[in-house]
Each structure stands twice: as structure tokens, then as C-alpha cells.
Design a protein around this motif. Structure first.
Motif, PDB file in Angstrom:
ATOM      1  N   PHE A  98       0.840  -1.204   0.000  1.00 47.20           N
ATOM      2  CA  PHE A  98       0.000   0.000   0.000  1.00 47.20           C
ATOM      3  C   PHE A  98       0.877   1.256   0.000  1.00 47.20           C
ATOM      4  O   PHE A  98       0.594   2.213  -0.733  1.00 47.20           O
ATOM      5  CB  PHE A  98      -0.940  -0.019   1.214  1.00 47.20           C
ATOM      6  N   ILE A  99       1.947   1.251   0.787  1.00 51.53           N
ATOM      7  CA  ILE A  99       2.863   2.389   0.806  1.00 51.53           C
ATOM      8  C   ILE A  99       3.553   2.547  -0.551  1.00 51.53           C
ATOM      9  O   ILE A  99       3.713   3.662  -1.057  1.00 51.53           O
ATOM     10  CB  ILE A  99       3.894   2.220   1.947  1.00 51.53           C
ATOM     11  N   PHE A 100       3.917   1.427  -1.171  1.00 57.44           N
ATOM     12  CA  PHE A 100       4.539   1.460  -2.500  1.00 57.44           C
ATOM     13  C   PHE A 100       3.600   2.086  -3.529  1.00 57.44           C
ATOM     14  O   PHE A 100       3.998   2.973  -4.295  1.00 57.44           O
ATOM     15  CB  PHE A 100       4.930   0.035  -2.902  1.00 57.44           C
ATOM     16  N   VAL A 101       2.351   1.658  -3.527  1.00 56.46           N
ATOM     17  CA  VAL A 101       1.376   2.211  -4.471  1.00 56.46           C
ATOM     18  C   VAL A 101       1.102   3.678  -4.146  1.00 56.46           C
ATOM     19  O   VAL A 101       0.944   4.504  -5.052  1.00 56.46           O
ATOM     20  CB  VAL A 101       0.076   1.368  -4.454  1.00 56.46           C
ATOM     21  N   LEU A 102       1.072   4.043  -2.880  1.00 53.26           N
ATOM     22  CA  LEU A 102       0.846   5.433  -2.484  1.00 53.26           C
ATOM     23  C   LEU A 102       1.973   6.330  -2.988  1.00 53.26           C
ATOM     24  O   LEU A 102       1.717   7.428  -3.497  1.00 53.26           O
ATOM     25  CB  LEU A 102       0.718   5.523  -0.963  1.00 53.26           C
ATOM     26  N   ILE A 103       3.221   5.867  -2.889  1.00 53.12           N
ATOM     27  CA  ILE A 103       4.347   6.642  -3.411  1.00 53.12           C
ATOM     28  C   ILE A 103       4.228   6.808  -4.922  1.00 53.12           C
ATOM     29  O   ILE A 103       4.485   7.886  -5.469  1.00 53.12           O
ATOM     30  CB  ILE A 103       5.682   5.976  -3.020  1.00 53.12           C
ATOM     31  N   LEU A 104       3.796   5.760  -5.624  1.00 49.81           N
ATOM     32  CA  LEU A 104       3.623   5.871  -7.071  1.00 49.81           C
ATOM     33  C   LEU A 104       2.494   6.822  -7.432  1.00 49.81           C
ATOM     34  O   LEU A 104       2.590   7.568  -8.407  1.00 49.81           O
ATOM     35  CB  LEU A 104       3.379   4.487  -7.664  1.00 49.81           C
ATOM     36  N   ILE A 105       1.426   6.822  -6.649  1.00 50.11           N
ATOM     37  CA  ILE A 105       0.320   7.748  -6.912  1.00 50.11           C
ATOM     38  C   ILE A 105       0.775   9.190  -6.678  1.00 50.11           C
ATOM     39  O   ILE A 105       0.417  10.090  -7.452  1.00 50.11           O
ATOM     40  CB  ILE A 105      -0.902   7.378  -6.048  1.00 50.11           C
ATOM     41  N   ILE A 106       1.567   9.409  -5.638  1.00 49.06           N
ATOM     42  CA  ILE A 106       2.102  10.756  -5.395  1.00 49.06           C
ATOM     43  C   ILE A 106       2.985  11.191  -6.567  1.00 49.06           C
ATOM     44  O   ILE A 106       2.918  12.336  -7.021  1.00 49.06           O
ATOM     45  CB  ILE A 106       2.877  10.785  -4.055  1.00 49.06           C
ATOM     46  N   GLY A 107       3.793  10.265  -7.097  1.00 45.22           N
ATOM     47  CA  GLY A 107       4.607  10.584  -8.273  1.00 45.22           C
ATOM     48  C   GLY A 107       3.756  10.874  -9.500  1.00 45.22           C
ATOM     49  O   GLY A 107       4.079  11.765 -10.288  1.00 45.22           O
ATOM     50  N   LEU A 108       2.666  10.148  -9.664  1.00 45.41           N
ATOM     51  CA  LEU A 108       1.767  10.404 -10.793  1.00 45.41           C
ATOM     52  C   LEU A 108       1.115  11.773 -10.675  1.00 45.41           C
ATOM     53  O   LEU A 108       1.039  12.521 -11.658  1.00 45.41           O
ATOM     54  CB  LEU A 108       0.694   9.313 -10.861  1.00 45.41           C
ATOM     55  N   VAL A 109       0.667  12.124  -9.480  1.00 44.67           N
ATOM     56  CA  VAL A 109       0.057  13.447  -9.272  1.00 44.67           C
ATOM     57  C   VAL A 109       1.085  14.538  -9.527  1.00 44.67           C
ATOM     58  O   VAL A 109       0.778  15.562 -10.154  1.00 44.67           O
ATOM     59  CB  VAL A 109      -0.535  13.536  -7.848  1.00 44.67           C
ATOM     60  N   TYR A 110       2.318  14.334  -9.083  1.00 43.85           N
ATOM     61  CA  TYR A 110       3.384  15.311  -9.325  1.00 43.85           C
ATOM     62  C   TYR A 110       3.639  15.489 -10.825  1.00 43.85           C
ATOM     63  O   TYR A 110       3.744  16.611 -11.324  1.00 43.85           O
ATOM     64  CB  TYR A 110       4.660  14.868  -8.613  1.00 43.85           C
ATOM     65  N   ALA A 111       3.746  14.360 -11.550  1.00 44.56           N
ATOM     66  CA  ALA A 111       3.970  14.446 -12.999  1.00 44.56           C
ATOM     67  C   ALA A 111       2.785  15.099 -13.696  1.00 44.56           C
ATOM     68  O   ALA A 111       2.954  15.865 -14.647  1.00 44.56           O
ATOM     69  CB  ALA A 111       4.215  13.046 -13.566  1.00 44.56           C
ATOM     70  N   TRP A 112       1.597  14.832 -13.220  1.00 46.74           N
ATOM     71  CA  TRP A 112       0.401  15.416 -13.809  1.00 46.74           C
ATOM     72  C   TRP A 112       0.379  16.924 -13.600  1.00 46.74           C
ATOM     73  O   TRP A 112       0.079  17.683 -14.506  1.00 46.74           O
ATOM     74  CB  TRP A 112      -0.821  14.776 -13.168  1.00 46.74           C
ATOM     75  N   ARG A 113       0.716  17.378 -12.377  1.00 44.11           N
ATOM     76  CA  ARG A 113       0.690  18.812 -12.080  1.00 44.11           C
ATOM     77  C   ARG A 113       1.804  19.545 -12.816  1.00 44.11           C
ATOM     78  O   ARG A 113       1.652  20.721 -13.152  1.00 44.11           O
ATOM     79  CB  ARG A 113       0.802  19.039 -10.586  1.00 44.11           C
ATOM     80  N   LYS A 114       2.929  18.883 -13.057  1.00 42.74           N
ATOM     81  CA  LYS A 114       4.021  19.505 -13.797  1.00 42.74           C
ATOM     82  C   LYS A 114       3.748  19.558 -15.295  1.00 42.74           C
ATOM     83  O   LYS A 114       4.465  20.196 -16.043  1.00 42.74           O
ATOM     84  CB  LYS A 114       5.335  18.754 -13.546  1.00 42.74           C
ATOM     85  N   GLY A 115       2.717  18.822 -15.750  1.00 45.23           N
ATOM     86  CA  GLY A 115       2.377  18.833 -17.170  1.00 45.23           C
ATOM     87  C   GLY A 115       3.103  17.799 -17.988  1.00 45.23           C
ATOM     88  O   GLY A 115       3.151  17.907 -19.222  1.00 45.23           O
ATOM     89  N   ALA A 116       3.704  16.805 -17.341  1.00 44.35           N
ATOM     90  CA  ALA A 116       4.440  15.776 -18.079  1.00 44.35           C
ATOM     91  C   ALA A 116       3.518  14.856 -18.844  1.00 44.35           C
ATOM     92  O   ALA A 116       3.953  14.148 -19.748  1.00 44.35           O
ATOM     93  CB  ALA A 116       5.306  14.969 -17.130  1.00 44.35           C
TER      94      ALA A 116
END
Length: 120
Positions: A98-116
Motif C-alpha cells: 500500500f505504501i509502495f502504491v501510495l508513493i507511485l500515486i504521489i509521483g503520478l500526481v506530481y507528474a500530472w501537475r508539472k504537465g508531463a
């Protein structure tokens, strides 16, 4: 005691895995037709004459999109064995996943907000 005959399968596999590509290249070199005309020596064989320079600059956005894809593709590789043995592993492994998936979701949100993830 270290016995060499225990590694017979290893050596057989190693020899076969070396010989198969060598034989494939050798056989294709012997059987392939050799027709070196102007069509064969051109850059593209599609029938369309190349126009312009071959050096094109790609935007960094394509590379970022590919990098995000690779990250989530690797995530699937890590989560599949965990999902197959979920009933045996217990609650602590569930929390780790769950922590692993949570870290990946945080990375996805970061990439999304940066416009990647924007294609255009």
C-alpha cells in the motif's frame, strides 16, 4: 564437495544459447539474397524519396511521457507476484504494498501537475 558433473545442464544450456544465435546469423547470411541496387542502398526502402534533414529535435515531453510509462510498467511487474501470493503473506506485506502504491500515486500526481502527461 564441488562436483563439475552437477553443472551438465548449465553447460548444455550455455552452449546451446551461444550456438543458436550464431547459427541463425550464419544461415540468414547464406540464404539471404544479395541485391545491392540503388533502391537497396537508399535510406528508406518505402518507395518515398527522403526529404530534408534526418536530424530532428524531439520535445522533452515525449521522453517524460515514456519515462512515466516505464515507471508504471515496472510497478505492475513488482505488484503481480505480491497479488498472486496475497493470502499467504499477511497484513505487514499488504501495508508495504500500500505504501509502495501510495508513493507511485504521489509521483503520478506530481507528474500530472508539472504537465508531463500533456501530449500537445
Amino acid at each position: 564437495m564441488f562436483l563439475l558433473y552437477e553443472y551438465d545442464f548449465f553447460w548444455a544450456f550455455l552452449i546451446i544459447s551461444i550456438l543458436v544465435p550464431i547459427l541463425a546469423f550464419f544461415i540468414s547470411g547464406v540464404l539471404a539474397p544479395i541485391n545491392k541496387g540503388p533502391e537497396k542502398l537508399s535510406t528508406y526502402e518505402s518507395g518515398i524519396e527522403p526529404m530534408g534533414d534526418a536530424w530532428l529535435q524531439f520535445r522533452i515531453r515525449y521522453y517524460m511521457f515514456a519515462l512515466v510509462f516505464v515507471v508504471f510498467d515496472v510497478e505492475t511487474v513488482f505488484l503481480y507476484p505480491w497479488a498472486m501470493s496475497f493470502d499467504v503473506l499477511g497484513v505487514s506485506v499488504f501495508i508495504e504494498a500500500f505504501i509502495f502504491v501510495l508513493i507511485l500515486i504521489i509521483g503520478l500526481v506530481y507528474a500530472w501537475r508539472k504537465g508531463a502527461l500533456e501530449w500537445s
